[in-house]
Design a protein around this motif. Structure first.
Motif, PDB file in Angstrom:
ATOM      1  N   GLN A 165      30.591 -48.851  -6.126  1.00  0.00           N
ATOM      2  CA  GLN A 165      31.896 -48.692  -6.809  1.00  0.00           C
ATOM      3  C   GLN A 165      31.988 -49.865  -7.839  1.00  0.00           C
ATOM      4  O   GLN A 165      32.404 -49.831  -8.877  1.00  0.00           O
ATOM      5  CB  GLN A 165      32.954 -48.918  -5.721  1.00  0.00           C
ATOM      6  CG  GLN A 165      33.321 -47.743  -4.813  1.00  0.00           C
ATOM      7  CD  GLN A 165      34.130 -48.027  -3.848  1.00  0.00           C
ATOM      8  OE1 GLN A 165      34.500 -49.230  -3.665  1.00  0.00           O
ATOM      9  NE2 GLN A 165      34.581 -46.870  -3.236  1.00  0.00           N
ATOM     10  N   GLN A 168      30.296 -49.131 -10.598  1.00  0.00           N
ATOM     11  CA  GLN A 168      30.804 -47.831 -11.451  1.00  0.00           C
ATOM     12  C   GLN A 168      31.805 -48.571 -12.222  1.00  0.00           C
ATOM     13  O   GLN A 168      32.068 -48.283 -13.483  1.00  0.00           O
ATOM     14  CB  GLN A 168      31.365 -46.727 -10.536  1.00  0.00           C
ATOM     15  CG  GLN A 168      30.340 -45.787 -10.008  1.00  0.00           C
ATOM     16  CD  GLN A 168      29.835 -45.045 -10.751  1.00  0.00           C
ATOM     17  OE1 GLN A 168      28.637 -45.412 -11.310  1.00  0.00           O
ATOM     18  NE2 GLN A 168      30.737 -44.129 -11.185  1.00  0.00           N
ATOM     19  N   LYS A 172      32.221 -48.537 -16.243  1.00  0.00           N
ATOM     20  CA  LYS A 172      33.290 -48.234 -16.894  1.00  0.00           C
ATOM     21  C   LYS A 172      33.676 -49.171 -17.850  1.00  0.00           C
ATOM     22  O   LYS A 172      34.316 -48.959 -19.100  1.00  0.00           O
ATOM     23  CB  LYS A 172      34.445 -48.126 -16.035  1.00  0.00           C
ATOM     24  CG  LYS A 172      34.208 -46.509 -15.139  1.00  0.00           C
ATOM     25  CD  LYS A 172      35.367 -46.310 -14.045  1.00  0.00           C
ATOM     26  CE  LYS A 172      35.009 -45.177 -13.389  1.00  0.00           C
ATOM     27  NZ  LYS A 172      36.112 -44.872 -12.532  1.00  0.00           N
ATOM     28  N   ILE A 203      27.925 -42.723 -15.550  1.00  0.00           N
ATOM     29  CA  ILE A 203      29.154 -42.739 -14.662  1.00  0.00           C
ATOM     30  C   ILE A 203      29.186 -41.550 -13.975  1.00  0.00           C
ATOM     31  O   ILE A 203      29.839 -41.556 -12.560  1.00  0.00           O
ATOM     32  CB  ILE A 203      30.294 -42.898 -15.683  1.00  0.00           C
ATOM     33  CG1 ILE A 203      30.035 -44.448 -16.094  1.00  0.00           C
ATOM     34  CG2 ILE A 203      31.500 -42.804 -14.835  1.00  0.00           C
ATOM     35  CD1 ILE A 203      31.076 -44.760 -17.176  1.00  0.00           C
ATOM     36  N   LYS A 204      29.013 -40.346 -14.503  1.00  0.00           N
ATOM     37  CA  LYS A 204      29.090 -38.982 -13.614  1.00  0.00           C
ATOM     38  C   LYS A 204      28.049 -39.053 -12.508  1.00  0.00           C
ATOM     39  O   LYS A 204      28.383 -38.616 -11.406  1.00  0.00           O
ATOM     40  CB  LYS A 204      28.865 -38.054 -14.663  1.00  0.00           C
ATOM     41  CG  LYS A 204      28.968 -36.545 -14.117  1.00  0.00           C
ATOM     42  CD  LYS A 204      28.815 -35.435 -15.118  1.00  0.00           C
ATOM     43  CE  LYS A 204      28.967 -34.321 -14.490  1.00  0.00           C
ATOM     44  NZ  LYS A 204      28.399 -32.836 -15.643  1.00  0.00           N
ATOM     45  N   ASN A 207      29.483 -41.242  -9.964  1.00  0.00           N
ATOM     46  CA  ASN A 207      30.644 -40.885  -9.458  1.00  0.00           C
ATOM     47  C   ASN A 207      29.975 -39.676  -8.181  1.00  0.00           C
ATOM     48  O   ASN A 207      30.471 -39.719  -7.174  1.00  0.00           O
ATOM     49  CB  ASN A 207      31.634 -40.036  -9.981  1.00  0.00           C
ATOM     50  CG  ASN A 207      32.307 -41.013 -11.201  1.00  0.00           C
ATOM     51  OD1 ASN A 207      32.603 -42.115 -10.672  1.00  0.00           O
ATOM     52  ND2 ASN A 207      32.611 -40.605 -12.313  1.00  0.00           N
ATOM     53  N   GLU A 208      29.051 -38.934  -8.625  1.00  0.00           N
ATOM     54  CA  GLU A 208      28.372 -38.025  -7.375  1.00  0.00           C
ATOM     55  C   GLU A 208      27.787 -38.758  -6.282  1.00  0.00           C
ATOM     56  O   GLU A 208      28.040 -38.248  -5.204  1.00  0.00           O
ATOM     57  CB  GLU A 208      27.543 -37.104  -8.239  1.00  0.00           C
ATOM     58  CG  GLU A 208      28.096 -36.290  -9.232  1.00  0.00           C
ATOM     59  CD  GLU A 208      26.966 -35.358  -9.849  1.00  0.00           C
ATOM     60  OE1 GLU A 208      25.848 -35.589  -9.710  1.00  0.00           O
ATOM     61  OE2 GLU A 208      27.421 -34.437 -10.638  1.00  0.00           O
ATOM     62  N   GLU A 210      28.669 -41.723  -5.384  1.00  0.00           N
ATOM     63  CA  GLU A 210      29.723 -42.470  -4.813  1.00  0.00           C
ATOM     64  C   GLU A 210      30.433 -41.157  -3.796  1.00  0.00           C
ATOM     65  O   GLU A 210      30.848 -41.707  -2.478  1.00  0.00           O
ATOM     66  CB  GLU A 210      30.755 -43.042  -5.619  1.00  0.00           C
ATOM     67  CG  GLU A 210      31.837 -43.844  -5.080  1.00  0.00           C
ATOM     68  CD  GLU A 210      32.644 -44.223  -5.869  1.00  0.00           C
ATOM     69  OE1 GLU A 210      33.988 -44.912  -5.538  1.00  0.00           O
ATOM     70  OE2 GLU A 210      32.782 -44.210  -7.117  1.00  0.00           O
ATOM     71  N   LEU A 211      30.355 -40.179  -4.133  1.00  0.00           N
ATOM     72  CA  LEU A 211      31.210 -39.169  -3.578  1.00  0.00           C
ATOM     73  C   LEU A 211      30.378 -38.706  -2.180  1.00  0.00           C
ATOM     74  O   LEU A 211      30.719 -38.645  -1.350  1.00  0.00           O
ATOM     75  CB  LEU A 211      31.436 -37.784  -4.303  1.00  0.00           C
ATOM     76  CG  LEU A 211      32.038 -36.681  -3.655  1.00  0.00           C
ATOM     77  CD1 LEU A 211      33.555 -36.901  -2.945  1.00  0.00           C
ATOM     78  CD2 LEU A 211      32.106 -35.436  -4.514  1.00  0.00           C
TER      79      LEU A 211
END
Length: 476
Positions: A165, A168, A172, A203-204, A207-208, A210-211
């Motif tokens: 996080q 990320q 950002k 970032i994408k 995010n994946e 992180e998910l």
């Protein structure tokens, strides 16, 4: 390395006949305990899936495994620090047979040494309850280890998730800075566009990830919750089993105490009965002995009375013989032949008449009387120091002394010798009679008395024997 075969009944509990116990050698080490092998497949180590946990770095996660198959126990080493059987290192992954009395040593440290023993049915009930308590403690220990490992995994995932996080957020922030730089330049730079594109993809992707990490974290929490529920269920089940075992133990204890109390009461009654019988028997025996003693006393008193009567009769007879002897010192025999009167014969004279002389006949009669009435039945001589027994028979003191050295009964009537008394009357009478006999008889009598005196002194014969010699002892 040979693989360990799986057994469908590995988790099955064993019967007490086939269970074994690993008894520790170091009794002072309270951290270790005896290991009860109660499964067909029993694993020892510090891992969460082990049946017996030994939490020390000296023991591997999966140290060894014990398997019961075809009525035979085997042990297989799975450790990196060795397992020893009877002081010999086991080959990794190779099963070895174990028997009662074998020594198993986990690692090369002496404190982890155990002896294989059988679990017997007749062990105290407290061992059963202790075994149930051990199983409960094992489950609690397993859950503790599982919770600790899951907590570590959760913390690691949480740390990774926070780092991701933060990464990320940093990406950002850099993207925002680049966009601002792009707007400040008021133009489109191809290099900046590529950087923006790369950052957007990163970032994408982040995010994946992180998910995905969030999903893993949620899955881990779900697994922990499920394991906690299963553990609670199993813990309650083990507690119920332990409680049932404890109640059963209390019931068996109460039944045992009741049975022991009944046996003790029965034993006391039996002992009391036997004791009463013994006392009654002893009392009856004592009564019989008293009656026997009374009868013996009466018999002895009767015999003593008879002996006294006999002694009085003997004394009276001796007095009569003495008076008769005194009156017969000079015997006058009148022989009438054809109405002629012979002269008086004096027995005190030393001259020995001829056999045809009537006086010689009188002497023979006197000698015959002395030989028959005044002779000892042991030595066949005239009494020398005459003594009279309780049975009224008379003997020489020396002769009866020798006789009593081996026997305790009268030589004539075989009666028990109770008393021995000097007969002074007989001694005096015999001496007076011998004085009236011939010189030959006097010399013979004198030699006999001298010989007896020497023998009496040599053998230590007492001058006067005891009046009542004890039974079974020799008179001295």
């Amino acid at each position: 390395m040979s693989s360990i075969p799986k057994n469908e009944n590995d988790e099955d509990k064993l019967s007490p006949d086939t269970m074994i116990i690993l008894v520790k050698h170091t009794k002072e080490n309270v951290k270790l305990r005896d290991i009860y092998i109660n499964k067909n497949k029993f694993k020892i180590g510090r891992g969460i899936d082990c049946d017996e946990h030994i939490l020390t770095p000296l023991i591997s996660r999966n140290h060894c495994i014990l398997i019961y198959k075809n009525e035979q126990w085997t042990i297989t080493d799975l450790s990196s620090s060795h397992t020893l059987l009877n002081d010999e290192i086991l080959e990794y992954g190779v099963p070895e047979n174990i028997n009662v009395g074998d020594i198993i040593q986990l690692s090369e440290h002496e404190e982890f040494k155990y002896t294989v023993t059988m679990f017997t049915k007749d062990e105290p009930e407290k061992k059963k309850s202790r075994l149930a308590q051990n199983l409960l403690d094992e489950e609690i220990e397993k859950q503790k280890l599982f919770t600790e490992e899951q907590e570590l995994k959760r913390q690691e995932l949480e740390k990774e998730l926070i780092e991701k996080q933060n990464e990320q957020e940093e990406l950002k922030t850099r993207l925002d800075d680049i966009l601002k730089s792009q707007q400040a330049a008021e133009g489109k730079n191809e290099e900046l566009n590529e950087m923006i594109k790369a950052l957007e993809e990163k970032i994408k992707s982040g995010n994946e990830i992180e998910l995905k990490m969030q999903q893993n974290y949620n899955n881990l929490l779900s697994i922990v919750d499920d394991q906690q529920k299963k553990f609670d269920e199993r813990l309650n089940e083990e507690r119920n089993k332990w409680q049932q075992t404890l109640e059963m133990t209390n019931q068996e204890k109460a039944a045992l105490e009741k049975r022991m109390a009944e046996q003790m009461t029965e034993w006391r009654e039996k002992q009391q009965t036997e004791w009463n019988n013994v006392v009654d028997k002893l009392v009856q025996q004592e009564k019989d002995k008293q009656m026997q003693l009374i009868n013996e006393k009466e018999l002895l008193e009767q015999k003593l009375k008879e002996a006294n009567d006999a002694l009085k009769e003997k004394t009276t007879l001796a007095e009569e013989l003495k008076n008769s002897a005194q009156n017969q010192q000079v015997i006058i025999v009148e022989v009438s032949t054809e109405e002629e009167k012979l002269d008086t014969i004096d027995l005190t004279k030393d001259d020995v008449p001829s056999t045809s002389d009537p006086s010689n006949i009188i002497v023979d009669k006197v000698e015959n009387i002395m030989d028959e009435q005044l002779t000892c039945q042991i030595c066949s001589e005239l009494f020398v120091t005459a003594v009279t027994l309780n049975c009224s028979h008379t003997y020489c003191q020396y002769c009866i002394y020798l006789w009593m050295q081996s026997k305790r009964d009268c030589p004539i009537c075989r009666g028990i010798i109770i008393s021995v008394t000097r007969s002074l009357v007989l001694d005096n009478f015999i001496e007076q009679m011998v004085n009236d006999l011939s010189t030959q008889h006097k010399n013979r009598r004198k030699d006999l008395c001298s010989q007896r005196k020497v023998l009496t002194q040599r053998l230590g014969v007492p001058s006067i024997l005891k009046s009542r010699p004890q039974r079974g002892k020799k008179s001295r």
